[in-house]
Design a protein around this motif. Structure first.
Motif, mmCIF file in Angstrom:
data_model
loop_
_atom_site.group_PDB
_atom_site.id
_atom_site.type_symbol
_atom_site.label_atom_id
_atom_site.label_comp_id
_atom_site.label_asym_id
_atom_site.label_seq_id
_atom_site.Cartn_x
_atom_site.Cartn_y
_atom_site.Cartn_z
ATOM 1 N N VAL A 7 5.575 -28.391 5.048
ATOM 2 C CA VAL A 7 6.468 -28.840 3.985
ATOM 3 C C VAL A 7 7.690 -27.935 3.882
ATOM 4 O O VAL A 7 7.597 -26.729 4.063
ATOM 5 N N ASP A 8 8.848 -28.559 3.624
ATOM 6 C CA ASP A 8 10.069 -27.780 3.411
ATOM 7 C C ASP A 8 10.953 -28.386 2.326
ATOM 8 O O ASP A 8 12.050 -27.913 2.081
ATOM 9 N N GLY A 9 10.479 -29.433 1.686
ATOM 10 C CA GLY A 9 11.243 -30.063 0.614
ATOM 11 C C GLY A 9 12.180 -31.162 1.065
ATOM 12 O O GLY A 9 12.774 -31.846 0.242
ATOM 13 N N SER A 10 12.333 -31.362 2.369
ATOM 14 C CA SER A 10 13.204 -32.430 2.874
ATOM 15 C C SER A 10 12.553 -33.794 2.649
ATOM 16 O O SER A 10 11.355 -33.895 2.380
ATOM 17 N N GLY A 11 13.345 -34.841 2.779
ATOM 18 C CA GLY A 11 12.817 -36.198 2.623
ATOM 19 C C GLY A 11 11.715 -36.515 3.619
ATOM 20 O O GLY A 11 10.694 -37.112 3.266
ATOM 21 N N LEU A 31 -6.630 -30.349 2.410
ATOM 22 C CA LEU A 31 -5.228 -30.254 2.801
ATOM 23 C C LEU A 31 -4.724 -28.828 2.569
ATOM 24 O O LEU A 31 -5.005 -28.233 1.541
ATOM 25 N N THR A 32 -4.013 -28.315 3.548
ATOM 26 C CA THR A 32 -3.310 -27.041 3.395
ATOM 27 C C THR A 32 -1.831 -27.312 3.601
ATOM 28 O O THR A 32 -1.428 -27.814 4.646
ATOM 29 N N ALA A 33 -1.039 -26.991 2.562
ATOM 30 C CA ALA A 33 0.418 -27.130 2.662
ATOM 31 C C ALA A 33 0.980 -25.788 3.104
ATOM 32 O O ALA A 33 0.641 -24.752 2.539
ATOM 33 N N VAL A 34 1.823 -25.800 4.132
ATOM 34 C CA VAL A 34 2.420 -24.558 4.630
ATOM 35 C C VAL A 34 3.935 -24.724 4.749
ATOM 36 O O VAL A 34 4.421 -25.784 5.130
#
Length: 136
Positions: A7-11, A31-34
């Motif tokens: 994840v980086d906040g982009s669409g 789920l692991t968000a990195v």
């Protein structure tokens, strides 16, 4: 099933997270968000305030991702990496958590990373030891 969502906040990242949550929910997975804050070598040259801003931004994106997954009933955790390039950090984290699947957006926030090292999604796909879902 263990799913890593980059994840980086982009669409594209947001759509990838939605897919990762849906998959985890469907199979009872975790789920692991990195997120990777900055680019190695470049953050050393930046003033501390900029490094801190990049780190806080990544932490916020990860926290929001974990909250969104939890709201959907998915067991989730998150991690911010600041000592790696995005692709290497994602692949290393997938190995560390023994992920079965990496979900990544086709494009991220930074065109600079693409210019310097090629597409993060493409590099992750080539280097990952598990399946990779690239979301457009």
């Amino acid at each position: 099933m263990k799913i890593l969502a980059a994840v980086d906040g982009s669409g594209f990242s947001k759509r990838g997270l939605e897919q990762a949550i849906a998959l985890a929910k469907a199979v009872g997975g975790e789920l692991t968000a990195v997120s990777v804050a900055g680019l190695v070598g470049q953050t050393d040259e930046m003033p501390p305030s900029i490094r801190e801003k990049l780190l806080k931004e990544a932490e916020g994106v990860v926290a929001q991702s974990v909250e969104k997954a939890a709201a959907e009933g998915v067991k989730a955790s998150g991690k911010v990496i600041s000592d790696s390039t995005p692709a290497a950090g994602i692949v290393d984290m997938a190995e560390e958590i023994e992920a079965d699947l990496i979900v990544i957006g086709a494009k991220g926030k930074s065109n600079l990373e693409r210019f310097l090292t090629g597409s993060v999604a493409s590099t992750v796909t080539a280097q990952a030891g598990c399946s990779v879902l690239v979301v457009k």
